[in-house]
Design an enzyme around this catalytic site. Structure first.
Site, PDB file in Angstrom:
ATOM      1  N   TRP A  65     -14.623  -2.690  -4.688  1.00 39.87           N
ATOM      2  CA  TRP A  65     -13.710  -3.815  -4.492  1.00 39.87           C
ATOM      3  C   TRP A  65     -14.908  -5.238  -5.683  1.00 39.87           C
ATOM      4  O   TRP A  65     -14.301  -5.578  -6.340  1.00 39.87           O
ATOM      5  CB  TRP A  65     -13.158  -4.808  -3.289  1.00 39.87           C
ATOM      6  CG  TRP A  65     -11.897  -3.715  -3.023  1.00 39.87           C
ATOM      7  CD1 TRP A  65     -11.632  -2.742  -4.134  1.00 39.87           C
ATOM      8  CD2 TRP A  65     -11.145  -3.984  -2.018  1.00 39.87           C
ATOM      9  NE1 TRP A  65     -10.530  -1.588  -3.010  1.00 39.87           N
ATOM     10  CE2 TRP A  65      -9.691  -3.435  -2.187  1.00 39.87           C
ATOM     11  CE3 TRP A  65     -11.060  -5.120  -1.343  1.00 39.87           C
ATOM     12  CZ2 TRP A  65      -9.423  -2.902  -1.535  1.00 39.87           C
ATOM     13  CZ3 TRP A  65     -10.126  -4.964  -0.693  1.00 39.87           C
ATOM     14  CH2 TRP A  65      -8.635  -4.287  -0.530  1.00 39.87           C
ATOM     15  N   ASP A  83     -21.780  -5.713   3.912  1.00 38.21           N
ATOM     16  CA  ASP A  83     -21.129  -4.209   4.586  1.00 38.21           C
ATOM     17  C   ASP A  83     -22.460  -3.956   6.168  1.00 38.21           C
ATOM     18  O   ASP A  83     -23.648  -4.554   5.454  1.00 38.21           O
ATOM     19  CB  ASP A  83     -20.676  -3.437   4.369  1.00 38.21           C
ATOM     20  CG  ASP A  83     -20.403  -2.262   3.934  1.00 38.21           C
ATOM     21  OD1 ASP A  83     -19.024  -1.745   3.981  1.00 38.21           O
ATOM     22  OD2 ASP A  83     -19.817  -2.116   5.177  1.00 38.21           O
ATOM     23  N   ASP A 124     -11.750  -4.330   2.788  1.00 38.72           N
ATOM     24  CA  ASP A 124     -11.581  -2.814   3.148  1.00 38.72           C
ATOM     25  C   ASP A 124     -12.290  -2.199   4.240  1.00 38.72           C
ATOM     26  O   ASP A 124     -12.689  -1.115   4.194  1.00 38.72           O
ATOM     27  CB  ASP A 124     -11.783  -2.664   1.885  1.00 38.72           C
ATOM     28  CG  ASP A 124     -11.348  -0.731   1.729  1.00 38.72           C
ATOM     29  OD1 ASP A 124      -9.966  -0.563   1.316  1.00 38.72           O
ATOM     30  OD2 ASP A 124     -12.073  -0.620   0.432  1.00 38.72           O
ATOM     31  N   LYS A 164      -6.816  -4.168   3.895  1.00 37.49           N
ATOM     32  CA  LYS A 164      -6.950  -2.903   4.537  1.00 37.49           C
ATOM     33  C   LYS A 164      -6.188  -2.442   5.510  1.00 37.49           C
ATOM     34  O   LYS A 164      -7.122  -3.282   6.974  1.00 37.49           O
ATOM     35  CB  LYS A 164      -7.479  -1.536   3.775  1.00 37.49           C
ATOM     36  CG  LYS A 164      -7.031  -0.252   4.588  1.00 37.49           C
ATOM     37  CD  LYS A 164      -7.951   1.134   3.766  1.00 37.49           C
ATOM     38  CE  LYS A 164      -8.996   1.108   4.356  1.00 37.49           C
ATOM     39  NZ  LYS A 164      -9.952   1.742   3.963  1.00 37.49           N
TER      40      LYS A 164
END
Length: 209
Positions: A65, A83, A124, A164
């Site tokens: 992304w 992340d 995500d 998501k």
């Protein structure tokens, strides 16, 4: 018995992955992951990303992304990605490795964002799957709530959000919560999302602030 079942499941995933046209295409074109195609389909329909925007990408690794968004926002824009897992550098992307549930990591993330206001928050994120829906679904819903809370902290008025979400317990209530915060909310299931997956993407525009 459980070991055999796990092995069969792993083998099925591997076969599906290597037979997957999107995964194969991602490898051929040098995209970080098949997720690149999901955000491309969403962008084609909803036009969330524009040159010069500031974007936060949660659950960014391996970078599909962020890679896609960086091409659109260009040199005048900025991507701030986070992340737990490491991610190879991407031009135009400021990456922070860590768990933003930790106060120190959250502070570091906010320091990179401020004093900018964010135009788009993307998530995500997904939990490590245990194979038990009564465990997996609450974990997944917890992550999407965190993403929504990030919107409350950094998103500019009229900003956008794409996340998501796995359909199941808590999904309808979550969509209602998003609708309370945004003017327009749509549910997308990209063609590049595996048909058997319960994942969908909630796309929200017009943050009410």
């Amino acid at each position: 018995m459980s070991k055999q079942k796990h092995s069969a499941s792993s083998g099925r995933w591997l076969k599906e992955h290597f037979d997957d046209k999107y995964a194969n295409e991602a490898r051929k074109k040098g995209y970080r992951s098949r997720a690149y195609f999901k955000i491309d389909e969403i962008q084609t329909k909803d036009k969330l990303l524009k040159p010069g925007m500031t974007v936060v990408d949660l659950g960014a690794a391996p970078g599909g992304w962020s890679q896609y968004a960086a091409k659109i926002v260009g040199d005048s824009g900025q991507i701030i990605a986070c992340d737990l897992l490491p991610m190879d550098p991407i031009a135009g992307v400021s990456f922070l490795q860590g768990d933003f549930r930790d106060d120190a990591v959250l502070e570091a993330l906010l320091d990179r964002i401020q004093p900018l206001m964010v135009d788009v928050v993307m998530s995500d994120m997904a939990p490590n799957i245990a194979g038990n829906n009564s465990v997996d679904q609450p974990r997944a819903m917890y992550l999407v709530e965190l993403a929504l809370d990030m919107c409350r902290q950094v998103l500019a008025p009229n900003g956008s959000f794409v996340v998501k979400v796995f359909q199941g317990e808590g999904f309808d209530q979550y969509v209602k919560e998003v609708r309370d915060m945004f003017k327009v909310v749509k549910i997308r299931k990209p063609d590049s999302s595996r048909a058997r997956s319960r994942e969908v993407f909630v796309v929200a525009t017009g943050y009410k602030g």
